[in-house]
Design a protein around this motif. Structure first.
Motif, PDB file in Angstrom:
ATOM      1  N   ASP A 154       0.723  -1.406  -0.077  1.00 12.33           N
ATOM      2  CA  ASP A 154       0.016   0.152   0.047  1.00 12.33           C
ATOM      3  C   ASP A 154       0.856   1.242   0.126  1.00 12.33           C
ATOM      4  N   ASP A 155       2.014   1.055   0.803  1.00 14.02           N
ATOM      5  CA  ASP A 155       2.824   2.434   0.720  1.00 14.02           C
ATOM      6  C   ASP A 155       3.523   2.726  -0.585  1.00 14.02           C
ATOM      7  N   ALA A 156       3.968   1.328  -1.141  1.00  8.50           N
ATOM      8  CA  ALA A 156       4.568   1.619  -2.399  1.00  8.50           C
ATOM      9  C   ALA A 156       3.729   2.262  -3.699  1.00  8.50           C
ATOM     10  N   ARG A 157       2.233   1.721  -3.509  1.00  7.45           N
ATOM     11  CA  ARG A 157       1.561   2.120  -4.576  1.00  7.45           C
ATOM     12  C   ARG A 157       0.946   3.643  -4.370  1.00  7.45           C
ATOM     13  N   THR A 158       0.963   4.135  -3.251  1.00  8.06           N
ATOM     14  CA  THR A 158       0.671   5.373  -2.599  1.00  8.06           C
ATOM     15  C   THR A 158       1.656   6.420  -3.106  1.00  8.06           C
ATOM     16  N   THR A 159       3.099   5.772  -2.965  1.00  9.68           N
ATOM     17  CA  THR A 159       4.102   6.476  -3.374  1.00  9.68           C
ATOM     18  C   THR A 159       4.476   6.854  -4.794  1.00  9.68           C
ATOM     19  N   LEU A 160       3.998   5.716  -5.421  1.00  7.21           N
ATOM     20  CA  LEU A 160       3.970   5.565  -7.009  1.00  7.21           C
ATOM     21  C   LEU A 160       2.930   6.465  -7.589  1.00  7.21           C
ATOM     22  N   ALA A 161       2.009   6.639  -7.150  1.00 14.02           N
ATOM     23  CA  ALA A 161       0.596   7.540  -7.308  1.00 14.02           C
ATOM     24  C   ALA A 161       0.978   8.854  -7.238  1.00 14.02           C
ATOM     25  N   ARG A 162       1.952   9.224  -6.438  1.00  9.29           N
ATOM     26  CA  ARG A 162       2.307  10.546  -6.278  1.00  9.29           C
ATOM     27  C   ARG A 162       3.441  11.068  -6.853  1.00  9.29           C
ATOM     28  N   VAL A 163       4.593  10.089  -7.350  1.00 11.58           N
ATOM     29  CA  VAL A 163       5.641  10.218  -7.917  1.00 11.58           C
ATOM     30  C   VAL A 163       5.324  10.295  -9.435  1.00 11.58           C
ATOM     31  N   LEU A 164       4.758   9.276  -9.970  1.00 15.43           N
ATOM     32  CA  LEU A 164       4.782   9.006 -11.177  1.00 15.43           C
ATOM     33  C   LEU A 164       4.196  10.090 -12.280  1.00 15.43           C
ATOM     34  N   PRO A 165       3.064  10.725 -11.895  1.00 19.27           N
ATOM     35  CA  PRO A 165       2.743  11.863 -13.015  1.00 19.27           C
ATOM     36  C   PRO A 165       3.580  12.809 -12.787  1.00 19.27           C
ATOM     37  N   VAL A 166       4.566  13.214 -11.832  1.00 15.47           N
ATOM     38  CA  VAL A 166       5.300  14.179 -12.004  1.00 15.47           C
ATOM     39  C   VAL A 166       6.702  13.680 -12.681  1.00 15.47           C
ATOM     40  N   PRO A 203      16.966   8.100  -5.560  1.00 14.33           N
ATOM     41  CA  PRO A 203      17.135   7.579  -4.164  1.00 14.33           C
ATOM     42  C   PRO A 203      16.033   7.885  -3.535  1.00 14.33           C
ATOM     43  N   GLN A 204      15.851   7.110  -2.306  1.00 14.80           N
ATOM     44  CA  GLN A 204      14.733   7.431  -1.494  1.00 14.80           C
ATOM     45  C   GLN A 204      14.376   8.583  -0.977  1.00 14.80           C
ATOM     46  N   SER A 205      15.297   9.467  -0.896  1.00 12.75           N
ATOM     47  CA  SER A 205      15.166  10.805  -0.256  1.00 12.75           C
ATOM     48  C   SER A 205      14.492  11.653  -1.283  1.00 12.75           C
ATOM     49  N   VAL A 206      14.549  11.295  -2.592  1.00 14.94           N
ATOM     50  CA  VAL A 206      13.755  12.118  -3.537  1.00 14.94           C
ATOM     51  C   VAL A 206      12.434  11.833  -3.494  1.00 14.94           C
ATOM     52  N   TYR A 207      11.891  10.612  -3.666  1.00 15.11           N
ATOM     53  CA  TYR A 207      10.553  10.033  -3.910  1.00 15.11           C
ATOM     54  C   TYR A 207       9.880  10.235  -2.378  1.00 15.11           C
ATOM     55  N   ARG A 208      10.505  10.550  -1.406  1.00 12.80           N
ATOM     56  CA  ARG A 208       9.703  10.787  -0.133  1.00 12.80           C
ATOM     57  C   ARG A 208       9.342  12.106  -0.018  1.00 12.80           C
ATOM     58  N   GLU A 267       7.371  15.703  -1.580  1.00 13.93           N
ATOM     59  CA  GLU A 267       5.968  16.143  -2.178  1.00 13.93           C
ATOM     60  C   GLU A 267       6.081  17.278  -2.657  1.00 13.93           C
ATOM     61  N   GLY A 268       4.959  17.567  -3.446  1.00 19.30           N
ATOM     62  CA  GLY A 268       4.524  19.039  -4.092  1.00 19.30           C
ATOM     63  C   GLY A 268       6.013  19.589  -4.766  1.00 19.30           C
ATOM     64  N   ALA A 269       6.129  20.879  -4.684  1.00 22.70           N
ATOM     65  CA  ALA A 269       7.242  21.403  -5.403  1.00 22.70           C
ATOM     66  C   ALA A 269       8.485  20.946  -4.918  1.00 22.70           C
ATOM     67  N   ALA A 270       9.077  20.155  -4.079  1.00 22.93           N
ATOM     68  CA  ALA A 270      10.161  19.607  -3.674  1.00 22.93           C
ATOM     69  C   ALA A 270      10.279  18.489  -4.365  1.00 22.93           C
ATOM     70  N   LEU A 271       9.319  17.850  -4.460  1.00 22.75           N
ATOM     71  CA  LEU A 271       9.681  16.468  -5.542  1.00 22.75           C
ATOM     72  C   LEU A 271       9.714  17.063  -6.942  1.00 22.75           C
ATOM     73  N   ARG A 272       9.009  18.115  -7.377  1.00 19.02           N
ATOM     74  CA  ARG A 272       9.206  18.307  -8.805  1.00 19.02           C
ATOM     75  C   ARG A 272      10.726  18.802  -8.850  1.00 19.02           C
ATOM     76  N   THR A 273      11.097  19.502  -7.983  1.00 15.36           N
ATOM     77  CA  THR A 273      12.606  20.246  -8.036  1.00 15.36           C
ATOM     78  C   THR A 273      13.637  19.160  -8.275  1.00 15.36           C
ATOM     79  N   ALA A 274      13.282  18.099  -7.219  1.00 13.24           N
ATOM     80  CA  ALA A 274      14.571  16.924  -6.977  1.00 13.24           C
ATOM     81  C   ALA A 274      14.422  16.234  -8.163  1.00 13.24           C
ATOM     82  N   LEU A 275      13.067  15.691  -8.749  1.00 10.76           N
ATOM     83  CA  LEU A 275      13.348  14.912  -9.975  1.00 10.76           C
ATOM     84  C   LEU A 275      13.863  15.596 -11.270  1.00 10.76           C
ATOM     85  N   LEU A 335      13.800   2.499  -8.409  1.00  4.34           N
ATOM     86  CA  LEU A 335      13.517   2.869  -7.174  1.00  4.34           C
ATOM     87  C   LEU A 335      13.732   2.038  -6.176  1.00  4.34           C
ATOM     88  N   PRO A 336      14.764   2.122  -5.266  1.00  4.45           N
ATOM     89  CA  PRO A 336      14.976   1.345  -4.135  1.00  4.45           C
ATOM     90  C   PRO A 336      13.714   1.296  -3.052  1.00  4.45           C
TER      91      PRO A 336
END
Length: 703
Positions: A252-264, A319-324, A326-334, A370-371
């Protein structure tokens, strides 16, 4: 975590009874399909097979030797007889007199059409000389993980001799083509009695006097390699990939993370053309991405050309530190990671390019690791993304086996570049037909199992799009999803049960779209009901039901689509299927008319807020879509007939005759209007609009 043991599933076996019914070309096809049915033998689209067959020359009537060989493109596991090229062997042998050496070998491809037998239109592949040069009636060239692992070891030649006890030869890597064909023949002649040859970093050549003998030789050699590797791993007791350093996230945690990260990720990697994503969380992938050796092995790149042609020379590790984030910070890191990858890939191009090299291609990664989660592959369409992931699993298997016994060695960078930017490969890419306009686009259609929803889905699919069907009727959803997958391909269709009145259900549907495809580009809000009652008999329950499904439901799916499109940053299109009743009231349908009017105003609000983001929102207003529409199968048909004082059987004629054009409106008509508003290439400058599809109703004119 221990090394996965080789699959206990037996390798495919030859069926003598079936083979007895086949002629020589049929036996070749049977052998090819059988070999291609097992990914342990060869990867999708990889490898090739051949047979030299005596046939009647259609010009002279004489018996001539003809090479049947898998043609350019295609897959040995699923090909038909028309997937083989046929060429005169005497003409192929005569080409040796025209060969001017390695520097000119590409020109030999231009002679292959002159060798065609019986006007066969299937283009001959670059591997044709490998089959024509070897002096055997039947030849297989496969890409089994077990053999490639041996071929990619630092001590590959010595280990090949050890594994096969001298019955299989070894040659260093050489790019497929005419020169390799000549060297294979020379090596075989100098080493009589061989059962096959391993080509460094690439794969296995094997042969036989009959189709059955060739098949059994090929499978036996692969089984031998696989068994030897398993025994060596067990004896050495090595930690696979240096051991696991992180644990896999809960599902469930992996799925939630993917749903947040993949569109970006999808939006940032688009680079002017839409792309689709595929997620792979197989045990092989998780073992690799969770390991100590992930980054040092990933940077080495793949060895087999078939692997890196579809996966690029190396993946991007997030790295895990990136996909953890959210929002603008996630976009900038990716964005930072992707910028670095593009710069690295461009530098690779500059280091290795030749004066004749084609221009730099898309520098974005194909494989993203994605580790703790798995692997994401990115490509122009879903099938290509999925297959790229399968190829990288092949590469993982190779790295695992090679490192367990020896030391994995990737293909030298210049050799890899020369394959990736080969002029012949570029010519093949340039010959590919222009993609359909919706390739790479994803539409989510609510009410997708209904008549109008199905028609809309079919229209998007017909032009290359992918569709997520969302519907509350799970049984109908399964049936429609199966039918559409059969018609348009399983990669293109997904179904998700969704109650548009339930916020959690709606959010889960969009989460599913993100995990399956990376996000959506088109929302068609179509789920609906219809009801009628005199005003004084309209209960609060009836009012709320219309508001829940037609107003709240449209708001919830529209809001989630808006959020996902905003995260992608590539715009999008929202199309709301409202009704003529949203423009002009109908007698005894207060609750329905009010809810449909709310949809129209909702769309205008979405258009206003979406414009700065490139998100368009428009309305299609149908009227009286009776044939094929689910809302007319309930009480609505009875109620509208009563309100208009006609019989139910007269409804279609009644609505047709009251229209200005005197025409009935069908689900396909709504689908065509929806497609126009959904498709960027048709309506990029349309937002906040209403398109009536009602055969003409003066009261509903929008002006």
């Amino acid at each position: 975590m221990n090394t996965p043991t080789p699959s206990s599933k037996p390798f495919p076996r030859w069926d003598d009874a079936r083979a007895a019914t086949l002629d020589e070309p049929g036996l070749l096809l049977y052998r090819s399909n059988l070999l291609g049915s097992d990914l342990r033998i060869t990867n999708y689209g990889g490898g090739n097979t051949s047979a030299k067959v005596m046939q009647r020359d259609p010009l002279t009537g004489e018996q001539v030797e003809v090479l049947w060989v898998k043609g350019s493109g295609g897959d040995v596991g699923s090909m038909k007889l028309d997937g083989f090229s046929t060429l005169y062997m005497d003409k192929l042998r005569a080409l040796k007199g025209l060969y001017r050496g390695l520097a000119h070998e590409d020109e030999m491809v231009g002679y292959l059409p002159h060798c065609t037998f019986n006007l066969n239109g299937r283009a001959a592949s670059i591997d044709t000389p490998l089959h024509s040069s070897l002096p055997y009636t039947h030849v297989d060239h496969m890409h089994p993980d077990a053999v490639i692992a041996i071929a990619a070891m630092a001590r590959s030649e010595a280990i090949t001799k050890q594994v096969f006890e001298g019955t299989v030869g070894w040659m260093p890597w050489l790019r497929p083509g005419y020169e390799l064909g000549q060297q294979l023949a020379a090596y075989d002649k100098a080493h009589p009695g061989l059962r096959g040859i391993v080509l460094g970093g690439h794969g296995l050549f094997s042969w036989g006097d009959t189709s059955k003998a060739c098949f059994e030789n090929t499978v036996d050699l692969i089984e031998r390699a696989q068994s030897w590797l398993a025994q060596e791993r067990a004896a050495r007791k090595v930690q696979v990939f240096g051991g696991q350093v992180v644990d896999t996230l809960a599902a469930d945690d992996a799925r939630t993370t993917l749903a947040r990260v993949l569109p970006v990720l999808r939006g940032l990697s688009a680079e002017g053309a839409p792309k689709l994503l595929h997620v792979n969380t197989s045990p092989e992938v998780l073992e690799f991405v969770n390991s100590a050796d992930l980054e040092p092995l990933a940077v080495l790149g793949t060895s087999c050309p078939d692997h890196f042609l579809r996966t690029k020379i190396r993946p991007l590790v997030v790295p895990q530190s990136v996909y953890r984030l959210e929002g603008a910070a996630l976009r900038t890191a990716l964005q930072s990671l992707l910028t670095g990858y593009r710069a690295d890939y461009s530098a690779y191009y500059e280091r290795n390019k030749r004066p004749t090299s084609p221009p730099l291609r898309d520098p974005n990664p194909v494989v993203v690791l994605l580790p703790r989660i798995g692997m994401v592959t990115i490509a122009k369409d879903k099938a290509t993304a999925r297959i790229a992931g399968e190829f990288y699993v092949n590469a993982i298997n190779v790295m695992r086996e090679a490192n367990a016994v020896d030391r994995y060695v990737g293909l030298p960078e210049q050799e890899a570049f020369d394959i990736e930017y080969w002029l012949l490969e570029e010519a093949k890419l340039q010959r590919m037909p222009k993609p359909k306009p919706m390739v790479g686009k994803v539409g989510l259609v609510t009410g997708g199992a209904g008549g109008i929803g199905q028609a809309i889905a079919r229209r998007l699919l017909a032009d290359g799009g992918c569709v997520v069907l969302a519907d509350i009727d799970a049984e109908a959803l399964a049936t429609v999803g199966t039918d559409l997958a059969k018609a348009y391909g399983a990669d293109h269709v997904r179904g998700v049960r969704c109650d548009v009145t339930d916020e959690a259900s709606v959010m889960a549907a969009f989460e599913s779209a993100a995990v399956e495809f990376g996000g959506i580009d088109v929302l068609v809000s179509n789920a609906g009901i219809a009801s009628a009652a005199p005003l004084e008999d309209t209960s609060l329950e009836l009012w709320n039901r219309n508001q829940d499904i037609l107003a709240k439901g449209y708001f919830l799916v529209g809001r989630e689509a808006f959020r996902q499109m905003k995260a992608q940053g590539t715009g999008g299109s929202i199309v709301m299927i409202a009704s003529k009743n949203g423009m002009v009231a109908s007698n005894q349908a207060t609750a329905y008319c009010a809810a449909k009017a709310a949809e129209i105003q909702l769309s205008r609000s979405f258009a206003l807020e979406g414009a700065p983001l490139g998100i368009r929102s428009n309305v299609v207003n149908p009227d009286a879509v009776i044939r094929g529409s689910k809302i007319w199968t309930g009480k609505w048909s009875e109620e509208r007939a009563a309100a208009n004082k006609i019989g139910e059987g007269d409804l279609e004629a009644f609505y047709r005759d009251r229209s200005m054009l005197k025409r009935s409106v069908y689900p396909e008509d709504i689908a065509e209007a929806t497609y126009f508003l959904a498709a960027e290439h048709l309506s990029a400058k349309s937002t906040g609009n209403i398109l009536n599809v009602d055969a003409g109703n003066l009261a509903a004119f929008t002006r």
